[in-house]
Design a protein around this motif. Structure first.
Motif, short mmCIF file in Angstrom:
data_model
loop_
_atom_site.label_atom_id
_atom_site.label_comp_id
_atom_site.label_asym_id
_atom_site.label_seq_id
_atom_site.Cartn_x
_atom_site.Cartn_y
_atom_site.Cartn_z
N GLU A 1 0.88 -1.08 -0.18
CA GLU A 1 -0.29 0.21 0.05
C GLU A 1 0.89 1.83 -0.10
N PRO A 2 0.32 2.49 -0.26
CA PRO A 2 1.08 3.40 -0.88
C PRO A 2 1.75 3.59 0.76
N GLU A 3 0.58 3.86 1.99
CA GLU A 3 1.49 4.14 3.49
C GLU A 3 2.86 2.98 3.76
N THR A 4 2.12 1.76 3.12
CA THR A 4 3.85 0.99 3.05
C THR A 4 4.94 0.94 3.29
N GLN A 5 4.78 1.88 1.81
CA GLN A 5 6.49 2.33 1.04
C GLN A 5 6.85 3.88 2.12
N SER A 6 5.62 4.07 1.97
CA SER A 6 6.11 5.40 3.19
C SER A 6 6.69 5.40 4.23
N VAL A 7 6.15 4.28 5.21
CA VAL A 7 6.79 3.43 6.85
C VAL A 7 8.09 3.53 5.72
N LEU A 8 8.53 2.85 5.20
CA LEU A 8 9.95 1.56 4.55
C LEU A 8 10.41 3.18 4.88
N LYS A 9 10.31 4.38 3.70
CA LYS A 9 10.75 5.13 3.46
C LYS A 9 11.75 6.43 5.03
N THR A 10 10.53 6.14 5.36
CA THR A 10 10.84 7.15 6.52
C THR A 10 11.42 6.37 7.88
N ALA A 11 11.17 5.08 7.75
CA ALA A 11 11.76 3.99 8.41
C ALA A 11 13.62 3.76 8.13
N GLU A 12 14.08 3.91 6.69
CA GLU A 12 15.45 3.72 6.26
C GLU A 12 16.34 5.59 6.61
N GLU A 13 15.63 5.98 6.60
CA GLU A 13 16.01 7.51 7.07
C GLU A 13 16.50 7.76 7.89
N LEU A 14 15.23 7.33 9.39
CA LEU A 14 15.65 7.48 10.68
C LEU A 14 16.61 6.12 10.78
N GLY A 15 16.82 5.14 10.32
CA GLY A 15 17.60 3.94 10.76
C GLY A 15 17.11 3.48 11.82
N VAL A 16 15.52 2.99 11.58
CA VAL A 16 14.77 2.35 11.80
C VAL A 16 14.75 0.83 11.17
N ALA A 17 15.36 -0.28 11.70
CA ALA A 17 14.64 -1.58 11.18
C ALA A 17 13.09 -1.70 11.44
#
Length: 321
Positions: free
Chosen positions: A172-188
């Protein structure tokens, strides 16, 4: 042999090395016929033993993984660690999870299964941060949260991992947003259901193939015959890519999820030791740009029928809080 694909968690747990594939334990206990201990233990230990020295396999359990929403999964883990003791013991002061584990395993990471609508995320993460300071557990995770909520929570206290569903039929679009944000923040990212709860492997050809008492019979994508048949087209397309690559659909799906980011950890569930090991090795499969482009083309041009849960909308099951 040991697996080669390794990553780390994020935030306060960024020093912890884990295998690129985790092990989800839900289906061992959330069933009318729980997996016998000897079978479950063999499956869990097989995954742990496949890790290189100094690398942990992330085991995903919960205080409500049973048909009665009880601590059966944690009790299973407690019995496992009684048989295979862990050097870190769980402090007696941890609440319900501590009681279920009976002090046999330290609680490393805690996450709320959903975002509580009655409190701000700042209040929730702030309270958890206080428990970390008390030494009740080490790391804070989040689950089924939106990208914005992840960012807000991480601003209060570093988030080590976020758990969301990630697979080819739930991108989903939000799935992709969480993946992108997590990568930015260094969150697994603990990516649960990377195989679409088994549907994407091609093992189910019709709703009746799902065993009686299996929790998947409650999900709209599995129980609705029209949706089921429509979504099989997605399985066929993924199978074509897998066959061209010379791997199973299972291996392709897990490897593709793992390829979505350095700290993206697919978390398939398994009640079989051999399958656990195969799943763990799947992240060693190289996903080429051609493979990835082909999968994304399917995702972007194919409309999956039915939502991720019960056909009642995200608010009813508190998704993307």
């Amino acid at each position: 042999m040991t697996v080669q694909s390794v990553t780390t968690l994020g935030g306060t747990a960024s020093h912890i090395k884990v295998g690129k594939v985790a092990h989800g334990l839900l289906l061992m206990t959330w069933t009318t016929s729980p997996t016998p201990d000897e079978v479950a233990f063999e499956a869990i230990k097989a995954g742990i033993d496949s890790m290189p020295p100094g690398v942990k396999m992330l085991l995903n359990s919960s205080e409500f993984y049973s048909p009665e929403f009880g601590p059966a999964s944690l009790e299973l883990l407690s019995r496992f660690y009684e048989k295979y003791p862990d050097e870190e013991n769980l402090r007696r002061s941890v609440t319900d999870i501590n009681a279920a584990l009976r002090g046999k395993k330290r609680l490393d990471l805690f996450e709320c299964a959903r975002i509580d609508p009655n409190f701000t995320v700042e209040q929730t993460i702030g309270a958890l941060a206080g428990l970390v300071k008390e030494g009740l557990f080490d790391h804070i995770g989040m689950s089924e949260c939106s990208a914005a909520t992840l960012r807000r929570g991480h601003a209060v206290h570093p988030v080590a991992a976020v758990e969301i569903e990630v697979n080819a039929w739930s991108m989903e679009p939000e799935t992709q947003s969480v993946l992108k944000t997590a990568e930015e923040l260094g969150v697994a990212v603990m990516a649960y259901a990377p195989l679409g709860r088994g549907f994407l492997t091609g093992q189910f050809k019709k709703p009746d193939d799902i065993p009686e008492g299996d929790m998947r019979r409650n999900f709209i994508r599995f129980r609705n015959p029209e949706y089921f048949q429509h979504n099989l087209t997605l399985v066929d397309k993924l199978t074509e890519i897998a066959e061209k690559k010379g791997v199973t659909p299972t291996r392709l799906c897990i490897a593709w999820v793992a390829s979505l980011g350095e700290k993206v950890i697919p978390m398939p569930g398994s009640r079989n030791a051999k399958r656990t090991i195969k799943n763990a090795y799947s992240a060693d499969t190289k996903v080429t740009k051609e493979d990835s482009d082909a999968i994304w083309q399917i995702i972007n041009n194919y409309e999956v029928k039915g939502d991720r849960y019960f056909g009642v909308g995200p608010q009813a099951v508190h998704l993307w809080g």
